[in-house]
Write a protein that holds these residues in place. Structure first.
Motif: not given
Length: 391
Positions: A140-144, A153-166, A192-199
């Motif tokens: 994932m990228y953030i572009l101006n 954008v940082p990837p998922a933590e190791g071992g998360r094994n995401l099945e899918t994501e949006l 389903l779970q939700a995560d938030v990332y502050t830029l």
């Protein structure tokens, strides 16, 4: 279909080529800087960034002045600005000023990518996957696009094994922070779970359980089923059973999920909501009755944000012949004067409501509404997060 009315395409892609310096003096540079600033504010954003910024050192200094961005946004000509993507690797400014359409290149990435959304001048992009885009390790990228700066954008933590994501990018006006949200499953039978990332921060943090919108977003083209407005992200939840369709929200200030009901018309069998969008400070959806009026598309606007009773059918777009595949339709932007920017099949189309006429723009691809942001991404990305790079 009527002949295309008054749209003139100004293609400036050749302006990116290097030019030999001219020996003649540029008399416009003799003007006072204050006057030059006002002149620059009347130019399309692509011409400003691609031509004027590199014309000479004095112009570049004016355009890189932190105060120029605010001046430009306050004095610029009335226009509608889009970011247009061609071939998953090339971005262009697509700007409409009066009768003219300006088309300028933005930037290229080496890898293929696709839109997630645009928020307050930043683009949220993700690596393009031709087969299954909902698998782990998506980049994932953030572009101006104004400053040409981007960050991973940082990837998922190791071992998360995401099945899918949006997810999507949003902004909290109270804290003046950009935040990204992602909704995912840890496994086929998991909630389903939700995560938030502050830029600017180094990692994602969990905010708890998320509503079950995944099946709906994967079954439909989820890229058109979302919108950011009023400090919240919105997804269209299309029911797969007896429950009613609704809009799921996520408030970036409170970091809480909510919902907004759709008007009663969507309860009727055969009615289909095609996409969500933003009009001013509120939302709209585009839909049609597949049984009674399959050739007509309706634009419904929530005149007062959050008030279900304020849903109003504002426009009806008729396909009077000539437009191929009328079912493959998206209203990308609804403008205050009633004109509507459409994607019909693969073609970008300008529809003038007053004359019920179409302008086929002659370009294929995806486009999203965008507003320029002159602030450096380094200032937006506070903290010790990922490095900000330049394209």
């Amino acid at each position: 279909m009527k002949d295309p009315p008054r749209r003139h395409l100004a293609n400036a892609s050749s302006r990116n080529k290097k030019r030999k310096p001219e020996s003649t003096e540029c008399y416009i540079s003799r003007l006072p800087d204050d006057m030059l600033r006002v002149i620059f504010c009347k130019l399309p954003i692509g011409m400003l960034l691609n031509d004027c910024r590199y014309a000479c050192k004095s112009w570049r200094a004016i355009l890189l002045d932190p105060d120029f961005g605010n001046l430009y946004l306050s004095l610029k000509e009335p226009s509608t600005l889009f970011i247009y993507m061609k071939g998953y690797t090339t971005l262009h400014w697509l700007e409409f000023q009066g009768e003219f359409c300006f088309f300028h290149p933005v930037t290229n990435f080496i890898k293929k990518y696709q839109f997630v959304n645009s928020c307050n001048g930043l683009l949220y992009l993700r690596e393009y996957r031709s087969r299954n885009p909902y698998i782990e390790d998506l980049v994932m990228y953030i572009l101006n696009p104004v400053t040409g700066e981007y960050m991973f954008v940082p990837p998922a933590e190791g071992g998360r094994n995401l099945e899918t994501e949006l997810g999507g990018l949003g902004f909290s006006p109270q804290t003046n922070e950009f935040k990204a949200i992602r909704i995912y499953k840890l496994g086929v039978k998991k909630d389903l779970q939700a995560d938030v990332y502050t830029l600017g921060n180094g990692s994602w943090r969990t905010v708890g359980a998320a509503p079950d919108i995944l099946e709906s977003c994967l079954f439909y083209h989820w890229g058109y089923m979302k919108a950011f407005v009023n400090g919240a992200f919105h997804w269209l939840l299309v029911s797969m059973g007896d429950d009613l369709d609704q809009i799921i929200t996520f408030d970036f200030e409170t970091e809480q999920f909510g919902s907004i009901a759709l008007p009663e018309i969507v309860e009727f069998e055969g009615y289909e909501v095609l996409n969500l969008g933003v009009l001013g400070e509120t939302i709209y959806f585009c839909g049609h009755d597949k049984i009674e009026s399959e050739q007509s598309k309706e634009i419904w606007v929530m005149r007062q944000y959050g008030v279900v009773e304020s849903w109003t059918k504002m426009f009806v777009i008729e396909n009077r012949g000539g437009v191929r595949n009328p079912f493959i339709f998206r209203a990308i932007a609804v403008l205050n004067d009633g004109d509507i920017f459409l994607k019909w099949d693969k073609i970008l189309v300008w529809y003038e409501l007053e004359t019920e006429s179409y302008t086929m723009l002659g370009i294929e691809g995806r486009a999203i509404v965008h507003e320029p942001r002159f602030v450096s991404l380094k200032d937006d990305a506070k903290g010790d997060g990922p490095k900000v790079s330049r394209v």
